[in-house]
Design an enzyme around this catalytic site. Sequence first.
Site, short mmCIF file in Angstrom:
data_model
loop_
_atom_site.label_atom_id
_atom_site.label_comp_id
_atom_site.label_asym_id
_atom_site.label_seq_id
_atom_site.Cartn_x
_atom_site.Cartn_y
_atom_site.Cartn_z
N ASP A 113 59.48 64.08 99.03
CA ASP A 113 58.04 64.03 99.33
C ASP A 113 57.78 63.72 100.80
O ASP A 113 58.16 62.66 101.30
CB ASP A 113 57.36 62.97 98.45
CG ASP A 113 55.85 63.04 98.53
OD1 ASP A 113 55.31 64.06 98.98
OD2 ASP A 113 55.20 62.05 98.13
N ASP A 148 51.96 69.33 102.77
CA ASP A 148 52.42 68.34 101.81
C ASP A 148 53.41 68.95 100.83
O ASP A 148 53.05 69.78 100.00
CB ASP A 148 51.20 67.79 101.07
CG ASP A 148 51.55 66.74 100.05
OD1 ASP A 148 52.60 66.10 100.20
OD2 ASP A 148 50.76 66.55 99.11
#
Length: 424
Positions: free
Chosen positions: A94, A304
Site C-alpha cells: 500500500d 493510490d
Amino acid sequence: MEISLGFIVLVLCSSATLITCGTTAGFRMELIHVDAKGSYTMVERVQRALGSTRQRMASIAAADVSAPVHWNTTQYIAEYLIGTPPQRAEALIDTGSDLIWTQCSTCLQGSCVKQGLPFYNASMSNTFHPVPCNDTLCLANQQHTCAKDGSCSFGAFYGAGDATGSIGTEVFTFENGSATLTFGCVDKLFITPGSLDGASGLIGLGRGPLSLVSQTGATKFSYCHTPYLRSNTTAGPSSHLFVGDSASLSSGSPVMSMTFVEGPKDYPFYYVPLVGITVGQTRLPIPPTVFALKPSGDGGVLIDSGSPTTALVDGAYGPLTEELGRQLNGSLVPPPAGSGMGLCVPLAQEKTVPSMVLHFSGGADMVLPPENYWAPLDSSTSCMVMDNSSGMSIIGNFQLQNIHLLYDLAKDELSFQTADCSSL
C-alpha cells in the site's frame, strides 16, 4: 484510508536497520492480485473492485487523518520470508501507508484474523530483537507506549479497526535480497472481516520513516500492473514491484514526468497535480481548482496502489459522464440491475468507447485506452469502471494497467510510460 493494489536514510539513523541485499540492483517483488487465488469470474472481479473503492473512499471520509493508514481492502500481495530460520509470510502492498506489520503467534484466540500461512513466531527466530521504548525506532510511531519490560508497544487505529502489538527488528528476505527492518508484531487485530484477504500483514510504501522505502534508504520504487481481468487459468506473468536501483523505466515508449504535490505534514500519501481530462477529442470544462489540495488537507488527487479503481470528485465526474453520454448517446443501455453503475454500452459495442487522457501540470499526459476504464459487468453489458466521490479524487489500479510508474523520491517526481508489464 482503507487498504482495499503497492523503501535509514531519511529519519531512522539506527544501527538496527541494515541492508544486506544480495545484489546492488535493489529489491524485486512479485505482486499477486488478491483475487488470483479465488474462483471469481471477470464480472465478479469488476464488481469486487468497485465495491472496494467505495469502501476505501468511505474510510477516507470517516477516518482520522492523523492515523498512519485507514483501510479495509487492498489489491496486491507480496510474498516474502521473515526471520532466521525463515518463516513464510504474505503482505498487502500500500502506497497510502507507512508501517510494516505482521500478525504474530502471540495473538490470543479470536484476537487476530485468519490468514493463509501460520502466524510469525518471534521466539523461533534467531534474528528477532525487541525495540526499547526510548529508541528512535519506537518514537517514530505516532502511537507508542512503554511495556512493563521496557520494550516498545504500538497502536495503529484504522478506518476499519485497530491493530496493537510490539515493535521489533527482524530480517526480511525478498525475491533478490534481504534487509533488517523495524516492524510491528501484531497480537491484537480487530478489523472489518476480509480486510487482509488471507495475507499475514501489511507493507507500507508511504512517505513516513517506517515505510519499506524509507527504512531501506531507497530513493525510488516502481511498479507495473498486468491486465486486471485476466482469467485465473491464463494468469500469465505477475505484476512486479521494484525498490531501489532496480526501479527504472525503459528506453521504449515516451516517458512523462510530473512533480508531486506537497501534502500536509505527516500524511503518507502521494498527491499528483491533475489539472484536466480529455475524452476523445474534447477537453472537459473542469476548472483546475476542482483538483486542488486545500490548506486544510481536503481535496487533492492521490495516486493510490490500495484503490482498485479511480474515483473523481463531483466537479469532474459530472462533466465526464455528461460528455461520455453525449459521445455514446446512440449506444448507451441501462446498467445491469443492482450494479450501481452509470454509463453502459452493449458488450459488442465496447470498441466505440473513446480513449481518455489525464492531464497533469508540466505537460504530462496519461492516455487511458478504453480497456483501462471500461469493463464487462455481465455477459452482454460493458460499463465505465470509475466512480464519483466527495472530498478528494483517487487514481486507482484499474486505470493504471500496463502503465509503469516510477516514484523518484530524490527528485520528488512521478514518471510513467506505457509498457507490457508482463515482460518486466
